[in-house]
Design a protein around this motif. Structure first.
Motif, PDB file in Angstrom:
ATOM      1  N   ARG A   1       0.840  -1.185   0.000  1.00 54.17           N
ATOM      2  CA  ARG A   1       0.000   0.000   0.000  1.00 54.17           C
ATOM      3  C   ARG A   1       0.876   1.237   0.000  1.00 54.17           C
ATOM      4  O   ARG A   1       1.891   1.299   0.683  1.00 54.17           O
ATOM      5  CB  ARG A   1      -0.912  -0.003   1.239  1.00 54.17           C
TER       6      ARG A   1
ATOM      7  N   THR B   1       1.309   8.910  -1.514  1.00 52.76           N
ATOM      8  CA  THR B   1      -0.009   9.421  -1.881  1.00 52.76           C
ATOM      9  C   THR B   1       0.063  10.898  -2.249  1.00 52.76           C
ATOM     10  O   THR B   1      -0.543  11.341  -3.229  1.00 52.76           O
ATOM     11  CB  THR B   1      -0.996   9.210  -0.712  1.00 52.76           C
TER      12      THR B   1
ATOM     13  N   LYS C   1      -5.815   2.743 -13.103  1.00 52.54           N
ATOM     14  CA  LYS C   1      -6.043   1.565 -12.277  1.00 52.54           C
ATOM     15  C   LYS C   1      -4.906   0.566 -12.398  1.00 52.54           C
ATOM     16  O   LYS C   1      -4.574  -0.144 -11.444  1.00 52.54           O
ATOM     17  CB  LYS C   1      -7.370   0.916 -12.678  1.00 52.54           C
TER      18      LYS C   1
ATOM     19  N   ARG D   1      -4.968   5.065  -4.933  1.00 51.28           N
ATOM     20  CA  ARG D   1      -6.261   5.088  -5.598  1.00 51.28           C
ATOM     21  C   ARG D   1      -6.956   6.434  -5.482  1.00 51.28           C
ATOM     22  O   ARG D   1      -7.779   6.792  -6.337  1.00 51.28           O
ATOM     23  CB  ARG D   1      -7.175   3.995  -4.992  1.00 51.28           C
TER      24      ARG D   1
ATOM     25  N   VAL E   1     -14.659   8.853  -2.904  1.00 53.93           N
ATOM     26  CA  VAL E   1     -13.635   7.807  -2.974  1.00 53.93           C
ATOM     27  C   VAL E   1     -14.283   6.430  -3.019  1.00 53.93           C
ATOM     28  O   VAL E   1     -13.874   5.560  -3.804  1.00 53.93           O
ATOM     29  CB  VAL E   1     -12.680   7.923  -1.769  1.00 53.93           C
TER      30      VAL E   1
ATOM     31  N   TYR F   1     -15.887   5.957  -6.421  1.00 53.45           N
ATOM     32  CA  TYR F   1     -14.838   5.805  -7.434  1.00 53.45           C
ATOM     33  C   TYR F   1     -14.241   4.409  -7.390  1.00 53.45           C
ATOM     34  O   TYR F   1     -14.028   3.768  -8.426  1.00 53.45           O
ATOM     35  CB  TYR F   1     -13.777   6.876  -7.198  1.00 53.45           C
ATOM     36  N   ASN F   2     -13.967   3.908  -6.181  1.00 55.86           N
ATOM     37  CA  ASN F   2     -13.392   2.575  -6.049  1.00 55.86           C
ATOM     38  C   ASN F   2     -14.347   1.495  -6.552  1.00 55.86           C
ATOM     39  O   ASN F   2     -13.915   0.492  -7.129  1.00 55.86           O
ATOM     40  CB  ASN F   2     -13.016   2.311  -4.590  1.00 55.86           C
TER      41      ASN F   2
ATOM     42  N   MET G   1     -14.213   1.601 -10.340  1.00 53.33           N
ATOM     43  CA  MET G   1     -12.942   1.184 -10.896  1.00 53.33           C
ATOM     44  C   MET G   1     -12.586  -0.243 -10.485  1.00 53.33           C
ATOM     45  O   MET G   1     -11.634  -0.798 -10.948  1.00 53.33           O
ATOM     46  CB  MET G   1     -11.830   2.141 -10.463  1.00 53.33           C
TER      47      MET G   1
END
Length: 275
Positions: free
Chosen positions: A21, A27, A115, A121, A268, A271-272, A275
């Motif tokens: 991650r 980020t 992606k 993300r 978010v 969107y996740n 995607m």
């Protein structure tokens, strides 16, 4: 015939496929890279600047000269009211484009490429929002300068104007998350635009942007008083016209924080899922 791997080998294969991650620093770096991409896109598409360059000039002159005499008796007396209202309106109009551009990129398959990249993300959402800060700043600057050329003399002086300018940019960035959420939920850019217009017009015109709230019917005045756009406009008037940091400023910042706290996670999550 299917061959089963031993448990140890299976674990090693899975471990090699695990993607770490991204850290907080990663980020931030990814989001800034997406912001730079959005800025380059704006530079290559000058029409994206029309709503923050031409619109403030037209609306400021139009509303001031049409309604100034009827509402305040003269254009000069109306400018302290209308300039702060136009600031909120242009910020709201500018942030509406965030959701439309997001939906267009998703429809073109750009986000499918994102992606597949080892990036955070949230970066494709945060990056354009950061880049749009320049658009809000441009709209606020041109609106204030237009008002000054027309005779607006803010009582708050330079500190009050700068504080109002900052609040306008903050409010635009906060409200943009509402339209970002629309961009992740709607099926096309046209749908995002239609939904955004239905939200923008009530928030703008059912506020204290152009007329004092106390002149409205009681039921409408009650709505205007809780309208988040009205909170921002009242704070702008206190800062720019009076040079005072009042409770309205605190309520405006609290309202902006609540909008971000609600719509950023919703954007978010939506969107996740897409995607």
């Amino acid at each position: 015939m299917t061959t089963l791997l031993p448990e140890r080998e299976t674990t090693e294969v899975l471990d090699r496929t695990v993607v770490a991650r991204p850290s907080l620093r990663d980020t931030v770096d990814h989001s800034l890279a997406m912001a730079w991409r959005a800025l380059k896109k704006m530079r290559r598409n000058p029409e994206q600047w029309f709503d923050v360059t031409l619109q403030p000039l037209l609306f400021t002159a139009m509303f001031a000269y049409i309604f100034g005499g009827a509402i305040s008796g003269s254009v000069e007396d109306y400018l302290p009211i209308v300039i702060t209202g136009i600031l909120a309106q242009t910020a709201l109009t500018a942030c509406m484009a965030t959701g439309i551009q997001l939906r267009e990129d998703m429809d073109k398959g750009v986000f499918d490429r994102f992606k597949s990249l080892p990036i955070a993300r949230i970066a494709p959402l945060v990056g354009p929002a950061v880049a749009d800060l320049i658009r809000y700043a441009t709209a606020a600057t041109l609106t204030i300068l237009t008002g000054v050329l027309m005779g607006y003399r803010p009582g708050g002086g330079v500190p009050g104007v700068l504080a109002g300018w900052v609040l306008t940019v903050v409010a635009g960035w906060s409200l943009a998350w509402i339209f970002t959420y629309f961009g992740t939920r709607a099926r096309s850019a046209q749908a995002v635009q239609g939904i955004s217009m239905m939200v923008m017009f009530p928030l703008t015109f059912l506020s204290n942007a152009f007329v004092p709230a106390e002149t409205l019917p009681g039921w409408l005045e009650a709505f205007v008083n809780v309208n988040p756009v009205s909170l921002v406009i009242s704070a702008l008037r206190d800062l720019m016209n009076e040079g005072a940091v009042t409770a309205n400023v605190g309520w405006a910042l609290l309202g902006c924080g609540i909008v971000v706290a609600i719509f950023l996670p919703l954007s978010v999550r939506s969107y996740n899922r897409k995607m």
